[in-house]
Design an enzyme around this catalytic site. Structure first.
Site, PDB file in Angstrom:
ATOM      1  CB  SER A   1     -61.627 -25.562 -23.002  1.00 48.14           C
ATOM      2  OG  SER A   1     -62.402 -24.777 -23.874  1.00 48.14           O
TER       3      SER A   1
ATOM      4  CE1 TYR B   1     -63.140 -29.442 -26.823  1.00 53.92           C
ATOM      5  CE2 TYR B   1     -63.991 -27.319 -26.088  1.00 53.92           C
ATOM      6  CZ  TYR B   1     -62.925 -28.117 -26.465  1.00 53.92           C
ATOM      7  OH  TYR B   1     -61.647 -27.617 -26.457  1.00 53.92           O
TER       8      TYR B   1
HETATM    9  P1  NAP Z   1     -56.355 -30.713 -32.842  1.00 51.97           P
HETATM   10  O1  NAP Z   1     -55.329 -30.140 -33.745  1.00 51.97           O
HETATM   11  O2  NAP Z   1     -57.659 -31.148 -33.388  1.00 51.97           O
HETATM   12  O3  NAP Z   1     -55.687 -31.891 -32.001  1.00 51.97           O
HETATM   13  C1  NAP Z   1     -56.456 -32.801 -31.275  1.00 51.97           C
HETATM   14  C2  NAP Z   1     -55.581 -33.982 -30.945  1.00 51.97           C
HETATM   15  O4  NAP Z   1     -56.355 -34.962 -30.234  1.00 51.97           O
HETATM   16  C3  NAP Z   1     -55.049 -34.666 -32.203  1.00 51.97           C
HETATM   17  O5  NAP Z   1     -53.784 -35.202 -31.945  1.00 51.97           O
HETATM   18  C4  NAP Z   1     -56.060 -35.780 -32.390  1.00 51.97           C
HETATM   19  O6  NAP Z   1     -55.587 -36.877 -33.135  1.00 51.97           O
HETATM   20  C5  NAP Z   1     -56.261 -36.187 -30.934  1.00 51.97           C
HETATM   21  N1  NAP Z   1     -57.436 -37.023 -30.759  1.00 51.97           N
HETATM   22  C6  NAP Z   1     -58.734 -36.663 -30.858  1.00 51.97           C
HETATM   23  N2  NAP Z   1     -59.518 -37.732 -30.648  1.00 51.97           N
HETATM   24  C7  NAP Z   1     -58.682 -38.780 -30.410  1.00 51.97           C
HETATM   25  C8  NAP Z   1     -58.888 -40.157 -30.121  1.00 51.97           C
HETATM   26  N3  NAP Z   1     -60.110 -40.723 -30.014  1.00 51.97           N
HETATM   27  N4  NAP Z   1     -57.798 -40.948 -29.948  1.00 51.97           N
HETATM   28  C9  NAP Z   1     -56.555 -40.421 -30.073  1.00 51.97           C
HETATM   29  N5  NAP Z   1     -56.305 -39.143 -30.320  1.00 51.97           N
HETATM   30  C10 NAP Z   1     -57.372 -38.329 -30.497  1.00 51.97           C
HETATM   31  O7  NAP Z   1     -56.753 -29.620 -31.777  1.00 51.97           O
HETATM   32  P2  NAP Z   1     -55.934 -28.827 -30.668  1.00 51.97           P
HETATM   33  O8  NAP Z   1     -56.494 -27.481 -30.645  1.00 51.97           O
HETATM   34  O9  NAP Z   1     -54.464 -28.997 -30.807  1.00 51.97           O
HETATM   35  O10 NAP Z   1     -56.456 -29.598 -29.371  1.00 51.97           O
HETATM   36  C11 NAP Z   1     -55.601 -30.056 -28.341  1.00 51.97           C
HETATM   37  C12 NAP Z   1     -56.325 -29.936 -27.016  1.00 51.97           C
HETATM   38  O11 NAP Z   1     -56.514 -28.547 -26.735  1.00 51.97           O
HETATM   39  C13 NAP Z   1     -57.718 -30.557 -26.985  1.00 51.97           C
HETATM   40  O12 NAP Z   1     -57.956 -31.132 -25.741  1.00 51.97           O
HETATM   41  C14 NAP Z   1     -58.624 -29.349 -27.196  1.00 51.97           C
HETATM   42  O13 NAP Z   1     -59.911 -29.575 -26.683  1.00 51.97           O
HETATM   43  C15 NAP Z   1     -57.854 -28.317 -26.404  1.00 51.97           C
HETATM   44  N6  NAP Z   1     -58.182 -26.926 -26.661  1.00 51.97           N
HETATM   45  C16 NAP Z   1     -57.966 -26.352 -27.884  1.00 51.97           C
HETATM   46  C17 NAP Z   1     -58.240 -25.009 -28.068  1.00 51.97           C
HETATM   47  C18 NAP Z   1     -58.000 -24.300 -29.367  1.00 51.97           C
HETATM   48  O14 NAP Z   1     -58.358 -23.107 -29.482  1.00 51.97           O
HETATM   49  N7  NAP Z   1     -57.400 -24.902 -30.364  1.00 51.97           N
HETATM   50  C19 NAP Z   1     -58.773 -24.253 -27.015  1.00 51.97           C
HETATM   51  C20 NAP Z   1     -58.994 -24.860 -25.798  1.00 51.97           C
HETATM   52  C21 NAP Z   1     -58.680 -26.194 -25.630  1.00 51.97           C
HETATM   53  P3  NAP Z   1     -55.769 -36.890 -34.749  1.00 51.97           P
HETATM   54  O15 NAP Z   1     -54.796 -35.890 -35.299  1.00 51.97           O
HETATM   55  O16 NAP Z   1     -55.479 -38.292 -35.103  1.00 51.97           O
HETATM   56  O17 NAP Z   1     -57.203 -36.485 -35.016  1.00 51.97           O
END
Ligand code: NAP
Length: 252
Positions: free
Chosen positions: A144, A157
């Site tokens: 991130s 986080y």
């Molecule tokens: P998201 O749409 O909220 O997706 C998060 C994913 O993680 C979902 O599939 C969620 O499952 C799963 N998850 C969370 N807690 C879990 C648990 N206890 N057990 C199983 N699955 C779990 O967000 P995203 O942006 O795509 O995030 C994906 C990754 O990218 C994460 O590591 C996030 O920190 C990272 N990231 C995102 C951004 C951004 O700008 N979006 C930037 C930097 C890093 P559910 O759908 O069931 O909740």
């Protein structure tokens, strides 16, 4: 697909692939030729449809990443058992909890750190045992901007994403000799569920946008090229990096 980026015949395990960045990464790897194991707590029917539309095979494994290490070992073993190989692991599932640091509970801290740091470690360990046996493998952690910066009101986080950068380097050092590449992608600000509260915030949303040289938030598909690069032969001599895909955020 050019040889260097061709993933045909390979199996990729992607966590949290039902939505957002994980879904985009799973579809990108399938488009490059990999069969996909999607692991998560929510059904991934939409991802299944998109992966099978590329002609690749798809398996869903139910998993809670705030669970214990034994569950991670079972998942890696199940992913490997599907086709007798496991070539790529993407530790994408991640949790975030927004609150002033004075108000963060131990339960919220543990949920975030267990999901973002403990689960990727034990899943990587279990996957690496299979990959070492094969003599090759690619592990991609999702870091991130908060692997480099402190952020606001997300202490668990920021701590977990800073730690995943260190873990990426630590595992790369140990496992490079086994033919395993461990690297990380560091997405900037992308439009997913994770960032919905920021995009809805009338102060934070324009402030974030103003700092992005590319002039827009990332779309999940913006990660596709970097994910395929780190999953493919093209990155065989790349170990322990944290690759920003951020529209230039860190350059500011
Ligand atoms: P998201 O749409 O909220 O997706 C998060 C994913 O993680 C979902 O599939 C969620 O499952 C799963 N998850 C969370 N807690 C879990 C648990 N206890 N057990 C199983 N699955 C779990 O967000 P995203 O942006 O795509 O995030 C994906 C990754 O990218 C994460 O590591 C996030 O920190 C990272 N990231 C995102 C951004 C951004 O700008 N979006 C930037 C930097 C890093 P559910 O759908 O069931 O909740």
């Amino acid at each position: 697909m050019p040889y260097l980026f061709n993933l045909s015949g390979q199996v990729a395990l992607v966590t949290g692939a039902n939505t957002g960045l994980g879904q985009a990464i799973a579809v990108a790897l399938a488009t490059a030729g990999a069969d996909i194991v999607a692991a998560g707590r929510s059904a991934a029917d939409d991802t299944a449809a998109r992966v099978t539309a590329t002609g690749r095979r798809f398996l869903f494994l139910q998993a809670d990443f705030a669970a214990d290490g034994a569950a991670m070992r079972q998942m890696a073993d199940a992913a490997h058992a599907w086709q007798g190989r496991l070539d790529i692991l993407v530790n994408n599932a991640g949790a975030i909890h927004r609150a002033d640091s004075l108000d963060v509970s131990e339960e919220d801290w543990d949920r975030v750190v267990d999901t973002n740091l403990k689960a990727p470690f034990f899943l990587s360990q279990a996957a690496a045992r299979h990959m070492a046996g094969q003599g090759s493998g690619k592990i991609i952690n999702i870091a991130s901007m908060l692997s480099f910066q402190g952020g606001l009101r997300v202490p668990a986080y920021a701590a977990s994403k800073s730690a995943i950068a260190g873990l990426t380097r630590a595992l790369a050092n140990e496992w490079a000799a086994c033919g395993i590449n461990v690297n990380a992608l560091a997405p900037g600000y992308f439009e997913t569920n994770n960032t919905a509260p920021l995009r809805d915030d009338p102060q934070r949303a324009p402030a974030i946008l103003a700092r992005i040289p590319a002039g827009r938030w990332g779309q999940p598909s913006d990660l596709a090229g970097a994910a395929v690069f780190l999953a493919s032969r093209a990155s065989d001599y790349v170990h322990g990096i944290v690759l920003p895909v951020d529209g230039g955020w860190l350059a500011r």
